[in-house]
Motif scaffolding. Structure first.
Motif, PDB file in Angstrom:
ATOM      1  N   PHE A 226       3.617   0.175   6.171  1.00  0.00           N
ATOM      2  CA  PHE A 226       3.205  -1.204   5.946  1.00  0.00           C
ATOM      3  C   PHE A 226       4.383  -2.085   6.335  1.00  0.00           C
ATOM      4  N   MET A 228       5.372  -6.154   6.737  1.00  0.00           N
ATOM      5  CA  MET A 228       4.824  -7.457   6.371  1.00  0.00           C
ATOM      6  C   MET A 228       5.895  -8.546   6.421  1.00  0.00           C
ATOM      7  N   LEU A 243       0.736  -3.962  -2.729  1.00  0.00           N
ATOM      8  CA  LEU A 243       0.111  -2.902  -1.940  1.00  0.00           C
ATOM      9  C   LEU A 243      -0.813  -2.040  -2.795  1.00  0.00           C
ATOM     10  N   ARG A 266      -1.637 -11.018   3.803  1.00  0.00           N
ATOM     11  CA  ARG A 266      -1.233 -10.628   2.458  1.00  0.00           C
ATOM     12  C   ARG A 266      -2.035 -11.401   1.416  1.00  0.00           C
ATOM     13  N   LEU A 274       0.371  -8.860   7.642  1.00  0.00           N
ATOM     14  CA  LEU A 274       0.633  -7.501   7.163  1.00  0.00           C
ATOM     15  C   LEU A 274       0.029  -6.520   8.152  1.00  0.00           C
ATOM     16  N   MET A 276      -0.863  -2.617   8.609  1.00  0.00           N
ATOM     17  CA  MET A 276      -0.976  -1.284   8.023  1.00  0.00           C
ATOM     18  C   MET A 276      -1.215  -0.301   9.161  1.00  0.00           C
TER      19      MET A 276
END
Length: 515
Positions: A226, A228, A243, A266, A274, A276
C-alpha cells in the motif's frame, strides 16, 4: 607481518606509495575471499544437461537491458537484447552456457513486513539492493509514486509505504569472469549500430535503457503493498488503523492468485491517493487462497500461514521461476567502450536527470490534512464553534437540573418552558457540531458553509419569536447571532486568502477538491 603487508610500514605517516600498497593488499584479500567462497559453492553449481535445459533458458534475461518502470513489482522492465545468443556466436548452447554463465542453487524462503514514510530512503534501499547505490536517483520517482502514474499529482506529495514480502529464492544466474571482463565481445550488432546512429542521450536511453544485469536471482515473490500520499499528522498507527478499516485485519495477506493494482482515495482524506498492489510471481500462488479464505482470527492463523508458505516454497519447478532480484550495472559503461564521448555524455545526462528526481522527492510536500480548505482562519472558526457547543451543553445541564428539581410542579401545571429550553440547547449543539464536521470535511466548499450558517441563522431568528418561554427565545436568538458571526468569519477568512493558495475554491467548484 611486514612480509604479509608487502613492506608496508606500520605507524608513522602514510605516503602515496603506502596507500597504494594498502589498496592492493585489500583488493587481494577481497579477491581471495571471493575465490574461497566460489570454491566452497562449486558443488552447488547446476550442470547443463537435457533435464536442466529449461532452467538454463532463464539465462536469456542476462542478455537484456533494463529501464526503471514503477508499474512493475521489481521496478524494472525489459528494453532490448544487447548481448549475443549462442547462435550469433556460432557455438552450441552447452558450450555457450558453460563458458560464459553459471547457475547455482540457493534455496531459502523468508518473509518480512515493513512501514516506511521516507521515499528518499526507500529509493536508496532499492538501488543498494540492485548493487547500484550510486544511481539511486533513478528509482526516486518510482518510490514517490503513490497512485495512478498518469495523475498530475503523483509526484507532488510525500508518501508512506506499508508492505509485506514473502520471498522464495531457488537459483542464482550470473555471468562468469570472462564475460564480465570483456562484455564488448558479446554485444549485438544492433547495440553497436544504435550507439553509432544516435547522438542525443534521450534517444540512447529510449533504445538501450539504463541498466544491464550481471546477476539475477530466480524464485518467487508474494508482495502486498500500500503506497499512499500522506499529511504531516499521519503516522504508522493511524495509517495501519485506516488500512484495517478499509481492507480488514488481513490487509497485508495475499487476497487472490493473480496480480492486481487498484487506485482509490483514502477514507480519511478524499484528496489523498492510495495504491493497493498485489503481486504473486513464481511457484503456485493459488496455494495462498487458503489463507485469504481462512476467516478464523485465532492464534492458529500464524501456523496456517507458515504452513502455506512452506507449501508454496515446495511448489517450484523449472517452469514456474521468476526473476526476484538483480545485480545491475549502468549501461553507459558499455556505451563508453564503443564511443567514449557518447558514453560520457550519456552518463552525464542520466545523472543530471536522476539528480532532478532526487530533488523532486526531497521537495515533495505533505498533503494538507484539510486539503480542501481555503479558510485562513480555520482554527479560529473551529474553536469558536467548539466554545459554543460547550455553552449549549451548559444550558442542557441547567435545563435538566430545573426539570429534575421542579418535576412535581412541572407535572402539576403542565409546564413546558424547561423542556423547550432543553430542546433549544440540544438544537444549538447539533447545528454547531455539524458545522465543525463540515469545516473538517475537504469536500465541503466555503459556499456550502456560508449557506448552511445563513440558513440556520435565519431559522433560529424566526422561531425565536414563538411563545415557548424566555429561555427558548433567548437561546434561539443567541444561536442566530453566533451563526452570523461564523458567517462573517468565513467571509473574512476567504477575503484574506492570497490568490496563490493552491487550495482556493472559486464559485465554479467543478474541479475543486471541496465540491
Amino acid at each position: 607481518m611486514a612480509d604479509l603487508f608487502g613492506g608496508l610500514k606500520v605507524g608513522g605517516g602514510w605516503s602515496p606509495d603506502d596507500k597504494e600498497k594498502l589498496q592492493g593488499v585489500v583488493n587481494g584479500v577481497v579477491g581471495g575471499v571471493k575465490e574461497i567462497y566460489d570454491h566452497i559453492h562449486d558443488h552447488d553449481e547446476v550442470v547443463y544437461n537435457e533435464e536442466n535445459k529449461y532452467l538454463f533458458s532463464y539465462l536469456s534475461k542476462l542478455r537484456f537491458s533494463y529501464r526503471v518502470d514503477p508499474k512493475e513489482p521489481s521496478l524494472l522492465s525489459y528494453v532490448n537484447q544487447i548481448f549475443k545468443k549462442s547462435q550469433d556466436l556460432d557455438i552450441e548452447d552447452k558450450q555457450y552456457h558453460e563458458n560464459h554463465f553459471k547457475i547455482m542453487k540457493e534455496d531459502n524462503t523468508h518473509s518480512k513486513s515493513y512501514y516506511l514514510d521516507d521515499s528518499h530512503t526507500f529509493a536508496k534501499d532499492v538501488a543498494t539492493g540492485f548493487d547500484v547505490g550510486g544511481c539511486y536517483g533513478a528509482f526516486c520517482l518510482g518510490a514517490l509514486l503513490s497512485a495512478d502514474y498518469s495523475s498530475s499529482s503523483s509526484y507532488k506529495y510525500k508518501t508512506a509505504r506499508y508492505e509485506r514480502l514473502v520471498v522464495a529464492q531457488k537459483y542464482i544466474c550470473l555471468a562468469k569472469k570472462d564475460f564480465k571482463e570483456s562484455p564488448t565481445k558479446y554485444l549485438t550488432t544492433g547495440f553497436k549500430e544504435t550507439v553509432a546512429k544516435y547522438s542525443n542521450p534521450k534517444d540512447l536511453e529510449e533504445h538501450l535503457g539504463t541498466f544491464y544485469a550481471w546477476k539475477i536471482k530466480l524464485g518467487g515473490c508474494i508482495k502486498t503493498s500500500f503506497v499512499m500520499e500522506i499529511s504531516e499528522d499521519d503516522d504508522q498507527e493511524k495509517i495501519e488503523a485506516e488500512l484495517i478499516l478499509h481492507f480488514g485485519p488481513k490487509f497485508l495477506s495475499p487476497g487472490s492468485a493473480s496480480s492486481s493494482t487498484e487506485y482509490i482515495k483514502r477514507k480519511s482524506n478524499k484528496t489523498a491517493s492510495l495504491k493497493m498492489e498485489m503481486s504473486m510471481k513464481g511457484g503456485k500462488p493459488e496455494l495462498w487462497l487458503a489463507e485469504s479464505d481462512e476467516s478464523d482470527e485465532s492464534s492458529s492463523k500464524t501456523g496456517n500461514s507458515e504452513s502455506i508458505q512452506q507449501q508454496w516454497a515446495n511448489s517450484f519447478d523449472n517452469s514456474n521461476l521468476y526473476p526476484i532480484a538483480y545485480e545491475l550495472k549502468p549501461i553507459w559503461e558499455l556505451v563508453k567502450k564503443i564511443d567514449p564521448d557518447k558514453g560520457k555524455r550519456f552518463e552525464d545526462y542520466l545523472k543530471e536527470k536522476w539528480e532532478k528526481h532526487e530533488m523532486e522527492v526531497k521537495g515533495a510536500s505533505f498533503l494538507n490534512s484539510k486539503s480542501g480548505h481555503s479558510l485562513e482562519n480555520l482554527k479560529e472558526i473551529i474553536k469558536f464553534c467548539n466554545d459554543y457547543v460547550n455553552t449549549c451543553e451548559e444550558h442542557l445541564v441547567r435545563a435538566q437540573n430545573k426539570i429534575e428539581t421542579f418535576s412535581f410542579i412541572i407535572r402539576l401545571f403542565d409546564l413546558k418552558r424547561y423542556d423547550h429550553w432543553k430542546d433549544a440547547a440540544e438544537q444549538g449543539k447539533e447545528v454547531f457540531t455539524q458545522l465543525i464536521v463540515d469545516i473538517d470535511n475537504p469536500w465541503k466548499t466555503n459556499k456550502d458553509l456560508i449557506e448552511f450558517a445563513e440558513k440556520k441563522s435565519s431559522y433560529f431568528r424566526i422561531h425565536a419569536e414563538e411563545n415557548k418561554g424566555p429561555y427558548w427565545s433567548e437561546l434561539y436568538k443567541n444561536h442566530s447571532e453566533r451563526l452570523m458571526e461564523v458567517f462573517k468569519m468565513i467571509e473574512e477568512g476567504r477575503a484574506k486568502l492570497t490568490s496563490t493558495n493552491p487550495f482556493e475554491c472559486s464559485e465554479d467548484t467543478t474541479n475543486c477538491p471541496r465540491k
